[in-house]
Motif scaffolding. Structure first.
Motif, short mmCIF file in Angstrom:
data_model
loop_
_atom_site.label_atom_id
_atom_site.label_comp_id
_atom_site.label_asym_id
_atom_site.label_seq_id
_atom_site.Cartn_x
_atom_site.Cartn_y
_atom_site.Cartn_z
N TYR A 181 0.85 -1.19 0.00
CA TYR A 181 0.00 0.00 0.00
C TYR A 181 0.89 1.24 0.00
CZ TYR A 181 -4.22 -2.66 0.64
OH TYR A 181 -5.28 -3.49 0.44
N GLY A 182 1.99 1.15 0.69
CA GLY A 182 2.93 2.27 0.68
C GLY A 182 3.12 2.87 2.06
N GLN A 183 2.11 2.92 2.87
CA GLN A 183 2.26 3.55 4.18
C GLN A 183 2.03 2.55 5.29
OE1 GLN A 183 3.47 5.69 2.61
NE2 GLN A 183 2.28 7.56 2.75
N VAL A 184 2.29 1.30 5.01
CA VAL A 184 2.04 0.25 5.99
C VAL A 184 3.07 0.30 7.10
CG1 VAL A 184 1.46 -2.17 6.18
CG2 VAL A 184 1.43 -1.05 3.95
N TYR A 185 4.16 0.99 6.89
CA TYR A 185 5.24 1.03 7.88
C TYR A 185 4.71 1.50 9.23
CZ TYR A 185 5.05 5.71 5.94
OH TYR A 185 4.63 6.91 5.47
N ARG A 186 3.60 2.23 9.23
CA ARG A 186 3.00 2.69 10.49
C ARG A 186 2.59 1.49 11.32
NH1 ARG A 186 3.17 7.44 13.16
NH2 ARG A 186 3.46 8.94 11.55
N ALA A 187 1.84 0.62 10.70
CA ALA A 187 1.36 -0.57 11.40
C ALA A 187 2.54 -1.45 11.78
CB ALA A 187 0.40 -1.33 10.50
N VAL A 188 3.58 -1.41 10.98
CA VAL A 188 4.75 -2.24 11.27
C VAL A 188 5.36 -1.82 12.60
CG1 VAL A 188 7.08 -2.84 10.50
CG2 VAL A 188 5.22 -2.60 8.84
N GLY A 189 5.49 -0.53 12.78
CA GLY A 189 6.06 -0.02 14.04
C GLY A 189 5.20 -0.44 15.21
N VAL A 190 3.90 -0.33 15.07
CA VAL A 190 2.99 -0.71 16.14
C VAL A 190 3.13 -2.20 16.44
CG1 VAL A 190 0.58 -0.87 16.82
CG2 VAL A 190 1.37 1.09 15.50
N ALA A 191 3.23 -2.98 15.40
CA ALA A 191 3.33 -4.44 15.58
C ALA A 191 4.58 -4.79 16.36
CB ALA A 191 3.34 -5.09 14.21
N LEU A 192 5.71 -4.18 15.96
CA LEU A 192 6.96 -4.50 16.64
C LEU A 192 6.95 -3.98 18.05
CD1 LEU A 192 9.45 -3.92 13.75
CD2 LEU A 192 8.87 -6.05 14.89
#
Length: 110
Positions: free
Chosen positions: A38-49
């Motif tokens: 999608y392009g801006q998934v890195y946000r959720a990535v940070g939350v996940a980690l």
DNA sequence: ACCATGACGCACA
DNA sequence: ATGTGCGCCATGG
């Protein structure tokens, strides 16, 4: 269809983190891009980690910001730097040295 | 179902 | 080059 219906987004993040070899680092953006695209998934990535309870199982400390900054760490950014240095990665002033050099391109395509 | 949060990234001044 | 503001997704309560 939902081929990943059995696993959560965070689970994919953990899987990619584990794929990162020692002495190499990856970025949240690249991981998110490798997952969905999608392009801006890195946000959720940070939350996940951040919620990552698999800390010792997943080398989440090998994940840094796209600008070369070590980013953050649930145990403390300072500690994260320490771990990176232990891996052989040079960190100066909280930033990855030779960032491009240690950067590992994650690939979901086996 | 809705609101609030978060280990980021990028655009703009 | 530096600092500030906004936007995005997913998850939790």
């Amino acid at each position: 269809m939902k081929e990943d219906s059995n696993i959560s987004f965070a689970d994919k993040v953990y899987a990619l983190c584990k794929k990162i070899p020692k002495g190499r680092v990856s970025t949240y953006k690249d991981i998110g891009n490798a997952l969905g695209g999608y392009g801006q998934v890195y946000r959720a990535v940070g939350v996940a980690l951040n919620r990552n309870s698999h800390a010792p199982i997943v080398p989440c400390h090998r994940v840094v910001n796209s600008n070369g900054n070590v980013g953050g760490f649930a145990h403390g950014t300072k500690n994260k730097i320490k771990l990176l240095k232990a891996e052989g990665i040079q960190v100066v002033n909280g930033k990855i040295k030779e960032f491009k050099k240690v950067f590992f391109i994650i690939t979901t395509s086996k």
